[in-house]
Write a protein that holds these residues in place. Structure first.
Motif, short mmCIF file in Angstrom:
data_model
loop_
_atom_site.label_atom_id
_atom_site.label_comp_id
_atom_site.label_asym_id
_atom_site.label_seq_id
_atom_site.Cartn_x
_atom_site.Cartn_y
_atom_site.Cartn_z
N GLU A 592 87.86 -17.34 61.90
CA GLU A 592 88.04 -18.71 61.46
C GLU A 592 89.39 -19.19 61.96
N LYS A 593 89.53 -20.50 62.08
CA LYS A 593 90.80 -21.02 62.57
C LYS A 593 91.06 -22.41 62.00
N SER A 594 92.34 -22.76 61.97
CA SER A 594 92.77 -24.11 61.62
C SER A 594 93.73 -24.56 62.70
N ASP A 595 94.46 -25.64 62.44
CA ASP A 595 95.39 -26.14 63.43
C ASP A 595 96.57 -25.20 63.65
N CYS A 596 96.84 -24.32 62.68
CA CYS A 596 98.06 -23.52 62.78
C CYS A 596 97.84 -22.02 62.63
N VAL A 597 96.61 -21.56 62.47
CA VAL A 597 96.39 -20.12 62.31
C VAL A 597 94.97 -19.76 62.75
N THR A 598 94.82 -18.58 63.32
CA THR A 598 93.52 -18.00 63.65
C THR A 598 93.45 -16.63 63.00
N PHE A 599 92.37 -16.34 62.30
CA PHE A 599 92.24 -15.03 61.67
C PHE A 599 90.80 -14.56 61.74
N GLY A 605 79.50 -3.83 65.58
CA GLY A 605 79.26 -3.38 66.95
C GLY A 605 80.02 -2.13 67.30
N ASP A 606 80.35 -2.00 68.56
CA ASP A 606 80.96 -0.79 69.12
C ASP A 606 82.44 -0.71 68.74
N LYS A 607 82.78 0.30 67.92
CA LYS A 607 84.17 0.47 67.49
C LYS A 607 84.98 1.29 68.48
N ASN A 608 84.42 1.58 69.63
CA ASN A 608 85.16 2.24 70.70
C ASN A 608 85.43 1.29 71.86
N GLY A 609 85.00 0.05 71.71
CA GLY A 609 85.12 -0.92 72.79
C GLY A 609 86.34 -1.81 72.67
N PRO A 610 86.61 -2.61 73.69
CA PRO A 610 87.80 -3.46 73.71
C PRO A 610 87.77 -4.61 72.71
N LEU A 611 86.57 -5.14 72.41
CA LEU A 611 86.51 -6.26 71.46
C LEU A 611 86.98 -5.83 70.08
N TYR A 612 86.69 -4.58 69.71
CA TYR A 612 87.15 -4.06 68.42
C TYR A 612 88.67 -4.00 68.38
N LEU A 613 89.29 -3.58 69.48
CA LEU A 613 90.75 -3.51 69.53
C LEU A 613 91.35 -4.92 69.50
N LEU A 614 90.70 -5.88 70.14
CA LEU A 614 91.17 -7.26 70.06
C LEU A 614 91.06 -7.77 68.63
N PHE A 615 89.96 -7.47 67.97
CA PHE A 615 89.74 -7.86 66.57
C PHE A 615 90.88 -7.35 65.68
N LEU A 616 91.25 -6.08 65.83
CA LEU A 616 92.32 -5.51 65.02
C LEU A 616 93.67 -6.13 65.38
N SER A 617 93.94 -6.27 66.67
CA SER A 617 95.26 -6.72 67.11
C SER A 617 95.51 -8.19 66.81
N LEU A 618 94.47 -9.01 66.86
CA LEU A 618 94.61 -10.44 66.57
C LEU A 618 94.09 -10.78 65.17
N TYR A 619 94.19 -9.83 64.27
CA TYR A 619 93.58 -9.99 62.94
C TYR A 619 94.03 -11.28 62.26
N ARG A 620 95.32 -11.59 62.34
CA ARG A 620 95.82 -12.89 61.89
C ARG A 620 97.01 -13.27 62.77
N VAL A 621 96.91 -14.40 63.44
CA VAL A 621 98.01 -14.89 64.27
C VAL A 621 98.29 -16.35 63.92
N ILE A 622 99.57 -16.69 63.82
CA ILE A 622 99.95 -18.08 63.59
C ILE A 622 100.23 -18.73 64.93
N HIS A 623 100.03 -20.04 65.00
CA HIS A 623 100.19 -20.78 66.25
C HIS A 623 101.62 -21.29 66.41
N GLY A 624 102.57 -20.57 65.84
CA GLY A 624 103.96 -20.97 65.95
C GLY A 624 104.84 -19.76 66.15
#
Length: 724
Positions: A592-599, A605-624
């Protein structure tokens, strides 16, 4: 060809797992092996399943239903029953093919009926089909009863001689009847009531879910105790009704209901209902010369699920997203409560720009009492915590006077009160208590009121639509305001001075004593805090927007080995829930996302693949970007790497809450404050006080996210994502 064959074989394996509420492929293989304790029974079940799934694929039935095995497991049970009860003959394959096709038709019909009510069809297609087949078989001279299944001792002796016989008897007579009965009744679920078939099924249950195994033992034990109290203990062990208690406990203790203390507390009462209903049905069906099979399980689960829809028992929660794992249901629900319990359906932000001081908060010591206790007063202060520059004799000396006031959320201007002059410092206007005010409607039953506005400073008119963060007026000192300040409250009605409600504000910062910031995703600002709205950075906001239709090209390597390329797509379902989908691994990262945060919210799916690592690494990021700010969030235990230690802990998870993972992201470098082209963050994921499970450095550029080194599960990964 491969694109069709592999899904078909996966659907067969998944069908076996469906019987025990699992999609674990290893558990499903153990179930398949258990059905072949009697080769004839196992072969009949497999043949019926293959026929049903072939017809499902040929008829192009919905792929998510056929691939999951949902349209196949009832046909599997029909085939197992036929193989167990009747002898192989020249006509037997026709009975298998006809019964399997009939069961598929019944499954689709019943699914259509029950899905409209939001109920699972369970084993009803099997019951309808098998009763019809049994009644038809009684009139057929070519379909003879299978006497081999009656003489179990002879079959055991033929298979393993006296040694195997002794082993079975040692287990059966040297262990409590409850233990041997539990394992045997697991086998009877697949038409093979014996210990040798039951052992691999018990192993399958433990592999698939420790909580399911615990629930199965609890449910079976309660069934035994109640049957003994009712004086029908002999029926409990001879009619095969025991597996109904097992299935009901798993279904209502962890599969359709989130497994916790309340769910466990209901099991003895559900077992009591099952006893009365089950033994009553046995007496009735004996008159029809039929067996009840799994009918008590099917009826009880339907009744309880319907009742649960109307109950308001605290702690009793139905599963909303089926993940075929009580552990995931429990951990994800606990994680949801931790992350979003105080998140409001419509985000409301601070109505100010810059850093403002909360001079009065909820239950304030001056005016925020009674019906108006859930409100805030904001002022601006200097380094000495004064609200004004000397001499402070006029409103113009106060820092917040004539400063912009912004809309806290999207909405329509409901009312504007204007024309009230500002007070002299120290004076108040009690007749016009609220002073100049603006009321904004954000939704039905959700309004915000901002008061003590400067007269004539409004930028809008009644009926205008305003966006969150849009300037709507400036701060004044009208009404009950001895010095300039901004009063802010949330209410349910459009009237001036309505009763306030407690409503958490979204995405704001608290400035700490060391001049660093603390990010708050949702909370109630407290008196004495220096708070501000989250300011976005254009580059970060663009990179993390993840608009539907976006394509992400990623390059992934493990331990500096060969680089593999993946293509991901940003999509949305019918409910506008957004996700990143990897076609290659069929993995989904929901966000989900708003104007200032994506989480991110969940992953499948595959927990050995790159999308899983992206999911963990970008679990919550602010746009500032805020130097040294630490973004913290909670991650469900269902995303922990599995280990034996986790398995042991999961047995007690419904009773004792287990620690989840902590996500931590820190900003520590930006190339330019004016024109940002690169931001570097450091990310750690782990249990507090322990070595991080995952650690990485993330470099964010214009439409590019790079992870030069991701340390995870004793491996080092590299991931580069280009966003188009």
């Amino acid at each position: 060809m491969t694109n069709k064959v592999i899904p078909f074989f996966k659907s067969l394996i998944n069908s076996y797992g469906q019987v025990l509420f699992t999609n674990n492929k290893y558990a499903s293989l153990f179930i398949l092996i258990a059905t072949f304790f009697d080769p004839q029974t196992g072969f009949s079940g497999l043949l019926a399943l293959i026929v049903a799934q072939l017809f499902a694929f040929i008829l192009d039935l919905p792929k998510h239903l056929t691939h999951s095995g949902l349209f196949g497991f009832n046909a599997l049970l029909v085939g197992l029953g036929l193989g167990n009860f009747y002898q192989f003959s020249n006509w037997f394959p026709f009975w298998i093919i006809g019964s399997a096709f009939l069961c598929l038709i019944v499954s689709v019909w019943v699914y259509n009926l029950f899905s409209q009510k939001g109920l699972p069809f369970l084993s009803l297609p099997f019951l309808i089909t098998f009763w019809i087949v049994e009644l038809a078989a009684n009139k057929n001279i070519y379909l003879l009863p299978n006497t081999d299944s009656i003489y179990l001792l002879n079959r055991l002796f033929d298979a393993g001689g006296q040694t195997l016989l002794n082993s079975v008897y040692t287990f059966k007579y040297h262990f409590p009847e409850l233990v041997s009965g539990f394992i045997s009744d697991l086998g009877s679920l697949f038409f093979q009531r014996n210990i040798l078939a039951g052992i691999p099924l018990a192993i399958a249950l433990i592999i698939s879910s420790r909580i399911s195994f615990l629930l199965a033992v609890i449910g079976y034990s309660f069934g035994y105790i109640i049957s003994t109290a009712l004086g029908v203990e002999h029926l409990f062990f001879t009619t095969g009704i025991g597996f109904n208690f097992i299935l009901i406990s798993i279904a209502l203790g962890g599969f359709f209901v989130v497994p916790d203390k309340v769910a466990l507390f209901t099991l003895p009462f559900i077992a009591l209902i099952t006893s009365f209903l089950g033994f009553g049905l046995i007496s009735f069906f004996q008159k029809l010369d039929l067996m009840v099979y799994s009918l008590p399980f099917t009826v009880v689960v339907w009744m309880i699920l319907v009742m649960y829809r109307y109950t308001k028992i605290k702690g009793l929660n139905l599963v909303t997203i089926q993940q075929y794992s009580p552990e995931k249901h429990l951990f994800d629900f606990q994680n949801y409560i931790t992350r979003f319990s105080n998140v409001m359906p419509i985000p409301v932000s601070l109505p100010i720009w810059g850093e403002w001081f909360v001079s009065q908060a909820h239950d304030g010591n001056i005016t925020h009492k009674g019906d108006w206790k859930e409100a805030w007063d904001f002022v601006l202060i200097d380094n000495e915590k004064r609200t004004y520059k000397l001499p402070g004799a006029s409103v113009e000396d106060y820092y917040c006077y004539n400063k912009p006031v912004v809309s806290p959320a999207d909405g329509y201007i409901e009312n504007i009160i204007d024309g009230i002059t500002d007070n002299a410092i120290g004076d108040t206007d009690l007749n016009k208590n609220w002073g100049n005010s603006i009321i904004i409607k954000h939704a039905f039953g959700l309004y915000t009121q901002l008061s003590h506005i400067k007269s004539g400073s409004y930028y809008n008119y009644i009926g205008d639509y305003v966006r969150a963060g849009q300037i709507i007026a400036t701060c004044g000192s009208s009404g009950r305001s001895p010095e300039p300040h901004l009063h802010f409250q949330v209410q349910t009605t459009p009237h001036l001075g309505s009763k306030t409600i407690s409503y958490s504000l979204s995405n704001y910062l608290i400035k700490l004593s060391n001049n660093q910031f603390k990010y708050v995703a949702s909370g109630i600002p407290k008196m004495g805090e220096l708070v501000s709205r989250l300011q976005t950075n254009l580059m970060l906001s663009t990179t993390f927007s993840f608009e539907v239709g976006t394509k992400i090209s990623s390059k992934f390597s493990i331990n500096s080995q060969k680089t593999e390329e993946f293509t991901w797509f940003v999509l949305a379902n019918e409910n506008d829930k957004k996700y990143i989908w990897c076609e290659k691994t069929d993995s989904f990262a929901w966000f989900e996302k708003s104007d200032c945060v994506t989480f991110f919210t969940s992953f499948t799916g595959d927990k050995n693949g790159p999308l899983y690592l992206l999911f963990l690494s970008l679990y919550r990021v602010i746009h500032g970007y805020y130097s040294q700010i630490n973004i913290v969030d909670d991650i469900s235990r269902s995303y922990l790497p599995y280990s034996t230690q986790n398995w042991i802990k999961e047995f007690i998870a419904p009773i004792l809450k287990l620690k989840g993972l902590k996500y931590s992201s820190t900003h520590f470098e930006i190339d330019s404050e004016l024109k940002t082209t690169k931001v570097i963050k450091f990310i750690r994921i782990g249990v507090l006080g322990r070595q991080p499970i995952l650690s990485t450095e993330m470099i964010v550029g214009v439409n590019k996210i790079s992870f030069p080194k991701i340390n995870f599960k004793k491996n080092q990964y590299a991931l580069v994502c280009d966003i188009y």
